[in-house]
Design a protein around this motif. Structure first.
Motif, PDB file in Angstrom:
ATOM      1  N   PHE A 102      -8.900   8.093   1.541  1.00 48.18           N
ATOM      2  CA  PHE A 102      -7.923   7.026   1.772  1.00 48.18           C
ATOM      3  C   PHE A 102      -8.284   6.220   3.019  1.00 48.18           C
ATOM      4  O   PHE A 102      -8.158   4.998   3.042  1.00 48.18           O
ATOM      5  N   ARG A 103      -8.741   6.904   4.064  1.00 43.59           N
ATOM      6  CA  ARG A 103      -9.051   6.210   5.310  1.00 43.59           C
ATOM      7  C   ARG A 103     -10.285   5.322   5.175  1.00 43.59           C
ATOM      8  O   ARG A 103     -10.479   4.403   5.969  1.00 43.59           O
ATOM      9  N   SER A 104     -11.109   5.599   4.168  1.00 41.53           N
ATOM     10  CA  SER A 104     -12.293   4.767   3.960  1.00 41.53           C
ATOM     11  C   SER A 104     -11.971   3.492   3.184  1.00 41.53           C
ATOM     12  O   SER A 104     -12.802   2.597   3.081  1.00 41.53           O
ATOM     13  N   LEU A 105     -10.737   3.414   2.630  1.00 38.06           N
ATOM     14  CA  LEU A 105     -10.331   2.246   1.846  1.00 38.06           C
ATOM     15  C   LEU A 105      -9.692   1.187   2.752  1.00 38.06           C
ATOM     16  O   LEU A 105      -9.155   1.513   3.816  1.00 38.06           O
ATOM     17  N   PRO A 106      -9.713  -0.071   2.318  1.00 36.06           N
ATOM     18  CA  PRO A 106      -9.077  -1.138   3.107  1.00 36.06           C
ATOM     19  C   PRO A 106      -7.563  -1.113   2.954  1.00 36.06           C
ATOM     20  O   PRO A 106      -6.964  -1.993   2.331  1.00 36.06           O
ATOM     21  N   MET A 107      -6.939  -0.078   3.509  1.00 35.29           N
ATOM     22  CA  MET A 107      -5.489   0.107   3.390  1.00 35.29           C
ATOM     23  C   MET A 107      -4.842  -0.049   4.757  1.00 35.29           C
ATOM     24  O   MET A 107      -5.490   0.139   5.789  1.00 35.29           O
ATOM     25  N   ALA A 108      -3.569  -0.375   4.742  1.00 33.67           N
ATOM     26  CA  ALA A 108      -2.814  -0.468   5.989  1.00 33.67           C
ATOM     27  C   ALA A 108      -2.711   0.911   6.626  1.00 33.67           C
ATOM     28  O   ALA A 108      -2.519   1.913   5.940  1.00 33.67           O
ATOM     29  N   ASP A 139       0.830  -1.210   0.000  1.00 37.90           N
ATOM     30  CA  ASP A 139       0.000   0.000   0.000  1.00 37.90           C
ATOM     31  C   ASP A 139       0.865   1.261   0.000  1.00 37.90           C
ATOM     32  O   ASP A 139       0.543   2.251  -0.668  1.00 37.90           O
ATOM     33  N   SER A 140       1.952   1.232   0.745  1.00 43.30           N
ATOM     34  CA  SER A 140       2.844   2.395   0.796  1.00 43.30           C
ATOM     35  C   SER A 140       3.446   2.680  -0.575  1.00 43.30           C
ATOM     36  O   SER A 140       3.544   3.843  -0.995  1.00 43.30           O
TER      37      SER A 140
END
Length: 275
Positions: free
Chosen positions: A102-108, A13-14
């Motif tokens: 971005f915070r709503s996505l399934p991200m680390a 993700d990064s």
């Protein structure tokens, strides 16, 4: 295995976020252009305006000696001033609502900030490379082997990367990109000028000598000078006996890692709650 999977996702993700920011950078080339112009101006001004007036212990007021003394300081100033751009970029993303998306996505957690700081590191490396070419043109030279010189630049970039996490925290803590730029610069000027970057420390008042020699910026400048072979015989390593000046390479590594750990933790915590 779950922990390894989480680490893999975080790295992936990064890198995706870093790629997004690098693509944006190529579409706005003035971001790199303006980032290069300022340090080039500092090189020219300090070399040709102040170089013949500032006396270096053991070398006097010599332009050639001042070039050897100056360039590590200019390099360090360049990588640390990238902090303001990092903070402004994150504040701009906040202002536009991208951080919320971005915070709503399934991200680390933390991947957005890590990706952003990695992209800023690439931009800083490009600026540093251009600046090194300009320094060679005006007469700066290294006197150590290639490995030592590359290590010097690596330490400079490490400090720059550490400071971008301070910029990230500032960007998440203010309301506008303009405030982030001001907040990112206001503390950098005393940090860079109360140091060994532009003038020898022994000419400062005693209390400022202690401040300068325990300054992480000063440690990186001293380490770069040592690795570039730009130390001058008449300039002592330390006038106060400060450990960072006696062991600048190790001090730079310790300061940089400490700054990354502390400010990355604070920035990721702020990212989770920022709105």
């Amino acid at each position: 295995m779950p922990r390894r999977g989480a680490l893999t996702q975080s790295v992936r993700d990064s890198l995706v976020v870093a790629r997004r920011n690098l693509i944006r950078m190529t579409r706005i080339p003035e971001m790199i252009l303006f980032g290069v112009i300022q340090p080039v101006m500092f090189v020219v001004l300090f070399t040709y305006v102040f170089g013949g007036s500032i006396a270096i212990p053991g070398a006097g007021a010599s332009t050639s000696a001042y070039k050897e003394f100056l360039m590590a300081g200019i390099f360090a100033q360049t990588v640390t001033f990238a902090t303001a751009g990092a903070g402004a970029g994150i504040a701009d993303d906040m202002h536009k609502g991208l951080i919320d998306r971005f915070r709503s996505l399934p991200m680390a957690r933390g991947a957005v900030l890590t990706g952003r700081t990695l992209a800023d590191l690439v931009q800083t490396a490009i600026t540093l490379a251009v600046l090194a070419i300009v320094a060679l043109i005006v007469g700066w030279r290294t006197h150590e082997n290639l490995g030592s010189v590359l290590l010097g630049f690596a330490l400079l970039l490490l400090l720059g990367y550490a400071f971008t996490w301070i910029g990230a925290l500032i960007g998440l803590s203010v309301r506008t990109p303009e405030a982030a730029t001001s907040g990112g610069l206001i503390w950098l000027f005393p940090l860079t000028f109360i140091s060994n970057a532009f003038v020898p420390v022994n000419g400062m008042p005693t209390f400022l000598q202690y401040v300068a020699e325990w300054n992480p910026f000063s440690a990186t400048v001293a380490a770069a000078r040592e690795l570039f072979g730009n130390t001058i015989a008449g300039v002592p390593k330390s006038v106060t006996g400060a450990w960072p000046m006696e062991h600048p390479v190790w001090a730079t590594l310790i300061w940089s890692v400490l700054i990354i750990v502390v400010f990355r933790t604070l920035a990721v915590r702020k990212y989770r709650s920022a709105s």
